[in-house]
Scaffold this motif. Structure first.
Motif, short mmCIF file in Angstrom:
data_model
loop_
_atom_site.label_atom_id
_atom_site.label_comp_id
_atom_site.label_asym_id
_atom_site.label_seq_id
_atom_site.Cartn_x
_atom_site.Cartn_y
_atom_site.Cartn_z
N THR A 174 37.31 -15.11 12.25
CA THR A 174 35.68 -15.88 11.60
C THR A 174 34.71 -15.07 12.63
N ARG A 175 35.14 -15.26 13.97
CA ARG A 175 33.63 -15.25 15.15
C ARG A 175 34.09 -13.37 15.82
N ARG A 176 35.17 -12.36 15.06
CA ARG A 176 35.31 -11.57 15.92
C ARG A 176 33.82 -10.37 16.12
N SER A 177 33.35 -10.65 15.71
CA SER A 177 31.73 -9.73 15.71
C SER A 177 31.40 -10.22 17.52
N ASP A 178 31.41 -11.57 17.13
CA ASP A 178 30.48 -12.54 18.75
C ASP A 178 31.26 -11.85 20.35
N ILE A 179 32.69 -11.86 19.29
CA ILE A 179 33.60 -11.33 20.57
C ILE A 179 33.72 -9.85 21.18
N GLU A 180 33.40 -9.07 20.25
CA GLU A 180 33.12 -7.37 20.33
C GLU A 180 31.69 -7.47 21.27
N GLU A 181 30.98 -8.28 20.54
CA GLU A 181 29.44 -8.49 21.45
C GLU A 181 29.71 -8.64 23.22
N PHE A 182 30.37 -9.83 22.94
CA PHE A 182 30.52 -10.20 24.30
C PHE A 182 31.53 -9.29 25.19
N GLU A 183 32.47 -8.68 24.83
CA GLU A 183 33.14 -7.96 25.10
C GLU A 183 32.48 -6.38 26.08
N ALA A 184 31.54 -6.37 25.02
CA ALA A 184 30.43 -4.62 25.51
C ALA A 184 29.02 -5.00 26.42
N SER A 185 29.12 -6.66 26.28
CA SER A 185 27.85 -6.81 27.25
C SER A 185 28.41 -7.24 28.84
N PRO A 186 27.76 -6.93 30.32
CA PRO A 186 28.06 -7.06 31.45
C PRO A 186 27.93 -9.03 31.69
N TYR A 187 27.75 -9.66 30.88
CA TYR A 187 28.26 -11.13 31.59
C TYR A 187 29.47 -11.90 30.91
N LYS A 188 29.53 -12.18 32.63
CA LYS A 188 31.21 -12.85 32.95
C LYS A 188 31.72 -13.41 31.38
N SER A 189 30.58 -14.86 31.22
CA SER A 189 31.18 -15.39 30.76
C SER A 189 29.07 -16.30 29.83
N ILE A 190 29.88 -16.52 28.61
CA ILE A 190 28.17 -17.04 27.43
C ILE A 190 28.92 -17.87 26.73
N ILE A 191 27.93 -18.48 26.31
CA ILE A 191 28.17 -19.67 25.17
C ILE A 191 27.62 -20.19 24.25
N LYS A 192 27.89 -19.55 22.42
CA LYS A 192 27.04 -18.98 21.17
C LYS A 192 27.44 -20.32 20.71
N ASN A 193 26.17 -20.53 20.31
CA ASN A 193 25.92 -21.88 18.97
C ASN A 193 26.10 -22.77 19.88
N LYS A 194 26.81 -22.75 20.98
CA LYS A 194 27.52 -24.15 21.63
C LYS A 194 28.71 -24.55 21.41
N GLN A 195 28.90 -23.33 20.66
CA GLN A 195 30.58 -24.39 20.10
C GLN A 195 31.55 -22.92 20.17
N LEU A 196 30.88 -22.31 21.29
CA LEU A 196 32.20 -21.19 21.44
C LEU A 196 31.61 -20.58 22.31
N ARG A 197 32.89 -20.38 23.93
CA ARG A 197 32.67 -19.99 25.67
C ARG A 197 33.63 -19.02 24.95
N LEU A 198 33.10 -17.90 25.65
CA LEU A 198 33.64 -16.43 25.71
C LEU A 198 33.55 -16.15 27.20
N SER A 199 34.16 -15.49 28.20
CA SER A 199 34.65 -15.42 29.52
C SER A 199 35.26 -14.30 29.82
N ARG A 200 35.47 -14.20 30.96
CA ARG A 200 36.70 -12.49 31.46
C ARG A 200 37.96 -13.60 32.17
N SER A 201 38.70 -12.88 31.76
CA SER A 201 40.08 -12.83 32.88
C SER A 201 40.28 -11.99 33.46
N SER A 202 41.68 -12.09 34.07
CA SER A 202 42.02 -10.44 34.07
C SER A 202 43.17 -10.68 33.01
#
Length: 318
Positions: A139-167
């Motif tokens: 359901t949040r695939r578009s948010d995940i793909e948008e993050f993966e294409a961004s330069p950010y190390k981590s983001i929080i979307k709508n206070k409910q989904l946190r995306l971050s990079r790892s090895s």
């Protein structure tokens, strides 16, 4: 039990102390003594041991009868801290600094704090890692793909989904609210507790009578140097280092620590003073050992104690 209190504990021989510390590992299934260690900070020293339980480190903190709360300076302000506070007092029309500070501190009292095992570092509240086969991943695939294409190390979307990079790839975490009472009950069911306000103040300052656990003044040399020198980025900030008990505590005015007491929150104000233009000294006042968050803060957190600004540590009373 007497040997677990500071007055008796500190006169034990090294061998006797080790025997006491080794015996504590039998108090709870799964508790393992990792190493004996000494922590020396701000003129106080504790000979203790580090234990492991449920993937976390705990230290033994001896009990003691101490004076807690604040009503006046023990050492007095240095010139830099005084100038910093004077500027803010003038701007906000504060006539008496001591009365102003005392109004935001816990009252002076003498308390006996029992010995305990205390978790060294803090936990976030409410964030849970999402499994690869979870519906959230769809359901949040578009948010995940948008993050993966961004330069950010981590983001929080709508206070409910946190995306971050790892090895190993993108880490997806979902936020689930938890009530204050539910957090306490969950920990109790696991055999843990939150510290009370008395216990937290002792764990923070060890009974010191200064405003902060390190003294009555801000260490501008280390504080400002950390933020100004790029070479220091990524290294431990002076206030983040373990205190005299081996605890990482009261180092970030943005991050409250949850306690089991009417005050609920200690060690921060969510960054309100800093963001409100209170300068460095008063901006860091919320990490003062005896600072009490105002009562109007509590209702906001009773229904949901988690989020970006709250953390907790577990204790085991002995």
């Amino acid at each position: 039990m007497e040997n677990l209190y500071r007055q008796a504990y500190e006169v034990l021989t090294e061998q006797q102390r080790k025997e006491v510390l080794e015996s504590l590992a039998t108090r709870r299934p799964g508790l393992k003594l990792q190493r004996f260690e000494s922590f020396d900070r701000f003129g106080m020293r504790t000979e203790t041991a580090v234990y492991e339980l449920d993937g976390a480190e705990f230290v033994f903190v001896p009990g003691d009868t101490v004076t807690l709360g604040w009503e006046s300076f023990a050492d007095g302000l240095d010139a830099d801290t005084q100038a910093d506070m004077d500027q803010v007092m003038e701007e906000y029309d504060i006539s008496d600094l001591t009365s102003f500070l005392e109004s935001m501190m816990s009252p002076v009292r003498t308390m006996t704090v029992a010995p305990m095992l205390v978790e060294r570092k803090l936990h976030e509240i409410g964030w849970h890692r999402v499994a690869p086969d979870s519906e959230v991943m769809v359901t949040r695939r578009s948010d995940i793909e948008e993050f993966e294409a961004s330069p950010y190390k981590s983001i929080i979307k709508n206070k409910q989904l946190r995306l971050s990079r790892s090895s190993t790839g993108t880490v997806v975490e979902e936020y689930k609210p938890i009530a204050y009472a539910a957090l306490i009950q969950t920990l109790q069911e696991q055999g843990y507790s939150l510290p009370t306000e008395d216990e937290w103040e002792y764990l923070c300052g060890g009974g010191t009578r200064t405003l902060w656990r390190w003294g009555d003044s801000i260490p501008y040399d280390t504080h400002l140097r950390y933020f100004e020198e790029a070479a220091l980025k990524g290294t431990p900030y002076d206030m983040e280092l373990p205190n005299q008990f081996g605890l990482h505590i009261a180092y970030d005015p943005y991050k409250y620590e949850v306690v089991d007491a009417p005050c609920m929150l200690k060690g921060a104000d969510g960054g309100s003073f800093i963001c409100g233009g209170m300068g460095v000294a008063l901006g860091y006042l919320p990490v003062a050992t005896y600072f009490q968050s105002p009562d109007d803060t509590f209702d906001d957190y009773k229904a949901d104690i988690g989020g970006s600004y709250t953390r907790y540590r577990k204790v085991i009373r002995l």
